[in-house]
Design a protein around this motif. Structure first.
Motif, PDB file in Angstrom:
ATOM      1  N   SER A  14      39.262  41.867  33.977  1.00  9.89           N
ATOM      2  CA  SER A  14      38.085  41.008  34.101  1.00  9.89           C
ATOM      3  C   SER A  14      36.900  41.763  34.689  1.00  9.89           C
ATOM      4  CB  SER A  14      38.390  39.795  34.976  1.00  9.89           C
ATOM      5  OG  SER A  14      39.385  39.009  34.393  1.00  9.89           O
ATOM      6  N   TRP A  15      37.146  42.594  35.691  1.00 12.63           N
ATOM      7  CA  TRP A  15      36.059  43.333  36.335  1.00 12.63           C
ATOM      8  C   TRP A  15      35.375  44.283  35.355  1.00 12.63           C
ATOM      9  CZ3 TRP A  15      36.247  48.594  36.309  1.00 12.63           C
ATOM     10  CH2 TRP A  15      37.491  49.197  36.101  1.00 12.63           C
ATOM     11  N   GLU A  18      33.027  42.278  33.135  1.00 12.40           N
ATOM     12  CA  GLU A  18      31.819  41.920  33.874  1.00 12.40           C
ATOM     13  C   GLU A  18      30.894  43.124  34.018  1.00 12.40           C
ATOM     14  OE1 GLU A  18      30.672  38.988  34.653  1.00 12.40           O
ATOM     15  OE2 GLU A  18      32.474  37.960  33.968  1.00 12.40           O
ATOM     16  N   ASN A  35      37.019  34.809  28.615  1.00 10.58           N
ATOM     17  CA  ASN A  35      38.322  35.184  29.150  1.00 10.58           C
ATOM     18  C   ASN A  35      39.409  34.540  28.292  1.00 10.58           C
ATOM     19  OD1 ASN A  35      40.647  35.641  30.607  1.00 10.58           O
ATOM     20  ND2 ASN A  35      39.687  35.243  32.581  1.00 10.58           N
ATOM     21  N   LYS A  37      42.620  35.410  28.601  1.00 12.60           N
ATOM     22  CA  LYS A  37      43.898  35.663  29.264  1.00 12.60           C
ATOM     23  C   LYS A  37      44.649  34.364  29.470  1.00 12.60           C
ATOM     24  CE  LYS A  37      43.583  39.845  31.768  1.00 12.60           C
ATOM     25  NZ  LYS A  37      44.259  40.420  32.884  1.00 12.60           N
ATOM     26  N   VAL A  46      40.001  40.025  27.854  1.00 15.91           N
ATOM     27  CA  VAL A  46      38.704  39.477  28.230  1.00 15.91           C
ATOM     28  C   VAL A  46      37.710  40.141  27.289  1.00 15.91           C
ATOM     29  CG1 VAL A  46      37.047  39.141  30.083  1.00 15.91           C
ATOM     30  CG2 VAL A  46      39.479  39.303  30.622  1.00 15.91           C
TER      31      VAL A  46
END
Length: 67
Positions: A14-15, A18, A35, A37, A46
């Motif tokens: 996720s990071w 982003e 997302n 997931k 993601v």
């Protein structure tokens, strides 16, 4: 996603998605993070989308992030 948007980046982190979105927005390319997931088992991707008109430029900006 709307037909005017195209996937330009995907990751299991996720990071990282982003970070990709931030890079695109700093280069004046609107981006959306979806997302995909599974919330129970935490597998999946993601995905970052950009408008089709910006997709090629977005992919070029993010090619080093794929690493």
């Amino acid at each position: 996603m709307d037909e005017n948007w195209q996937e330009v980046f995907s990751t299991s982190n996720s990071w990282q998605a982003e970070m990709a979105k931030q890079i695109l927005e700093e280069n004046e390319i609107p981006a959306v993070v979806i997302n995909r997931k599974d919330s129970s088992y935490l597998f999946g991707e993601v995905v970052v989308y950009a408008e089709i008109k910006n997709a090629e430029r977005a992919k070029q900006l993010l090619k080093d992030l794929q690493g």
